[in-house]
Scaffold this active site. Structure first.
Site, PDB file in Angstrom:
ATOM      1  N   LYS A   1       0.850  -1.199   0.000  1.00 46.35           N
ATOM      2  CA  LYS A   1       0.000   0.000   0.000  1.00 46.35           C
ATOM      3  C   LYS A   1       0.885   1.250   0.000  1.00 46.35           C
ATOM      4  CE  LYS A   1      -4.056  -1.849  -0.085  1.00 46.35           C
ATOM      5  NZ  LYS A   1      -4.951  -1.640  -1.230  1.00 46.35           N
TER       6      LYS A   1
ATOM      7  N   ASP B   1      -0.015  -0.194  -4.512  1.00 41.46           N
ATOM      8  CA  ASP B   1      -1.417   0.216  -4.712  1.00 41.46           C
ATOM      9  C   ASP B   1      -1.691   1.535  -3.990  1.00 41.46           C
ATOM     10  OD1 ASP B   1      -4.131   0.353  -5.143  1.00 41.46           O
ATOM     11  OD2 ASP B   1      -4.649  -1.391  -3.903  1.00 41.46           O
TER      12      ASP B   1
ATOM     13  N   GLU C   1      -0.624  -0.199  -9.106  1.00 37.78           N
ATOM     14  CA  GLU C   1      -2.070  -0.444  -9.050  1.00 37.78           C
ATOM     15  C   GLU C   1      -2.804   0.852  -8.752  1.00 37.78           C
ATOM     16  OE1 GLU C   1      -3.405  -3.717  -6.601  1.00 37.78           O
ATOM     17  OE2 GLU C   1      -5.425  -2.904  -6.430  1.00 37.78           O
TER      18      GLU C   1
ATOM     19  N   ASP D   1      -8.167  -1.241 -10.369  1.00 35.41           N
ATOM     20  CA  ASP D   1      -9.038  -1.788  -9.321  1.00 35.41           C
ATOM     21  C   ASP D   1     -10.312  -0.948  -9.237  1.00 35.41           C
ATOM     22  OD1 ASP D   1     -10.252  -2.872  -7.122  1.00 35.41           O
ATOM     23  OD2 ASP D   1      -8.535  -2.790  -5.795  1.00 35.41           O
TER      24      ASP D   1
ATOM     25  N   LYS E   1     -13.697  -7.536  -8.126  1.00 32.07           N
ATOM     26  CA  LYS E   1     -14.301  -7.648  -6.799  1.00 32.07           C
ATOM     27  C   LYS E   1     -15.801  -7.868  -6.982  1.00 32.07           C
ATOM     28  CE  LYS E   1     -11.140  -4.884  -3.991  1.00 32.07           C
ATOM     29  NZ  LYS E   1      -9.875  -4.582  -4.643  1.00 32.07           N
TER      30      LYS E   1
HETATM   31  C1  0XW Z   1      -9.488  -3.795  -1.171  1.00 26.95           C
HETATM   32  N1  0XW Z   1      -8.242  -3.779  -0.480  1.00 26.95           N
HETATM   33  C2  0XW Z   1      -8.117  -2.568   0.290  1.00 26.95           C
HETATM   34  C3  0XW Z   1      -8.308  -4.943   0.411  1.00 26.95           C
HETATM   35  C4  0XW Z   1      -7.797  -6.059  -0.342  1.00 26.95           C
HETATM   36  O1  0XW Z   1      -6.986  -6.859   0.443  1.00 26.95           O
HETATM   37  C5  0XW Z   1      -7.013  -5.455  -1.465  1.00 26.95           C
HETATM   38  C6  0XW Z   1      -7.107  -4.011  -1.349  1.00 26.95           C
HETATM   39  C7  0XW Z   1      -7.092  -3.295  -2.702  1.00 26.95           C
HETATM   40  O2  0XW Z   1      -7.548  -2.163  -2.836  1.00 26.95           O
HETATM   41  O3  0XW Z   1      -6.596  -3.847  -3.670  1.00 26.95           O
HETATM   42 MG    MG Z   2      -6.575  -2.201  -4.953  1.00 27.85          MG
END
Ligand code: 0XW
Ligand code: MG
Length: 382
Positions: free
Chosen positions: A178, A208, A233, A256, A280
């Site tokens: 992160k 990310d 990311e 994402d 997701k």
């Molecule tokens: C959604 N998140 C914050 C939790 C997952 O573990 C991955 C991450 C993301 O944004 O990729």
């Molecule tokens: Mg992400």
């Protein structure tokens, strides 16, 4: 449609009918406080758990856990959406999922995160009625086990490197770093460099930002890290800016937050910034919609992370079934969301082993929520 109109509930002779919807709000606490850019955090986050009862004696379970300020979704939004949908759902035949979800979509447009929990529960009913695990209904099992990534909260670079070393030592082959929580782009370069070195060769490392960077900051980080084997990311909120960063840095890019439907997947691909993408369940509206996204990504060539935003064992099990039914060569990874939080809503849910995980074995989702832990529902609709 006026609220006084009665929706057409199509009943099949002798078919299964939905008799009741129940909803619980359960706080999930991260084992390690989880910090992302722009102050987004998963310390304690509420998850919405639903049960769909039927007159066949089968109950299906669903879950959605929106992270606050992360996507246009919130846990307390599930209850009003379910209330709105109840007239379409009660008395309808859930088996097969698609027919009843099509009527739900016509009755209440959008709200994919709320529909995701519902869709998962309807798949669970269908799988239990068929006596088959969901991966069999989603195309058939393609992998015995799937690779996981380990996501590291945005803290000091040295601490992130320590966590990465530990995760790799336990068999993890993919590390998500992160970035952007402290607003200092040079610290993000350090995070990528330290984790890259600690992880060792062959491990996939990606940074990310969760939309928290400008294209200027992300490009500076990416160019300073351009000689490293790393992926970026979702640096910026728009696909256009992510594409600019991809072009300026030459680093592969995973989308994402901004890839959430057919149009955005096509746009990410067209702009050349979708080397990988997070599918997701709650962005797309559940298993069926995410399966369609998965099939589009098979065509487009993007590697896929099949997961959900956050959650416990029900959301995790649902994602694992779809991941298991995805061609392994195209599956980047999946996520053991329930491994990051407590409580475990279904203590019989799968756990990571040597950096990998398998879907549950039983019919439907194959997990059994702990009724004692859930207690009395916060909402019952019948
Ligand atoms: C959604 N998140 C914050 C939790 C997952 O573990 C991955 C991450 C993301 O944004 O990729
Ligand atoms: Mg992400």
């Amino acid at each position: 449609m006026n609220s006084d109109q009665t929706p057409a509930v199509h009943r099949r002779g002798g078919g299964t009918r939905i008799t009741r919807l129940s909803l619980w709000h359960v706080p999930l606490t991260s084992h390690t406080p989880y910090h992302m850019a722009e102050g987004k955090t998963c310390d304690t986050v509420e998850t919405a758990v639903i049960a769909v009862d039927t007159d066949a004696g089968i109950t299906g379970w669903g879950e959605v856990c929106p992270i606050p300020h992360y996507l246009p979704a919130y846990a307390r939004g599930v209850a009003p959406a379910l209330g709105e949908l109840a007239p379409v759902l009660i008395g309808a035949d859930p088996v097969g999922v698609g027919a009843v979800m099509a009527r739900a979509e016509a009755w209440l447009i959008g709200h994919p995160y709320a529909k995701s929990a519902l869709d998962i529960a309807l798949w669970d009913i269908t799988g239990r009625a068929a006596g088959l695990p969901l991966n069999a209904l989603l195309g058939g099992r393609r992998s015995e086990t799937m690779p996981l990534y380990h996501s590291i909260t945005c803290v000091a670079p040295e601490e992130m490197a320590r966590v990465a070393r530990d995760a790799v030592g336990r068999g993890m082959t993919q590390i998500q770093v992160k970035l952007g929580a402290c607003g200092d782009w040079r610290a993000d370069v350090e995070r990528l460099a330290r984790v890259r070195e600690a992880a060792g060769p062959g491990i996939l490392v990606y940074g990310d930002w969760n939309c928290g960077a400008s294209s200027l900051e992300a490009t500076r980080v990416g160019r300073a890290a351009a000689d490293l084997d790393v992926m970026l990311e979702q640096p910026c909120p728009t696909i256009a800016d992510c594409a600019r960063v991809r072009a300026a840095t030459g680093l592969p890019m995973k989308l994402d937050e901004c890839a959430h439907d057919t149009a955005t997947l096509l746009e990410g691909h067209d702009r050349g910034c979708m080397d990988a993408v997070a599918l997701k369940l709650s962005k797309f509206g559940g298993l069926a919609a995410t399966r369609a996204a998965r099939d589009l990504c098979l065509h487009l060539g993007a590697k896929m992370c099949v997961e959900d935003t956050w959650g416990s064992d029900i959301a995790t099990a649902a994602a694992l079934h779809l991941a298991a039914a995805t061609p392994p060569g195209r599956l980047l990874n999946t996520c053991d969301l329930s491994g990051y939080v407590s409580p475990r809503i279904a203590p019989d849910g799968p756990v990571r082993s040597n950096g990998r995980i398998a879907p549950p074995e039983g019919a439907g989702l194959g997990v059994t929520p702990d009724a004692g832990l859930l207690g009395a529902p916060d909402l019952i609709l019948d």
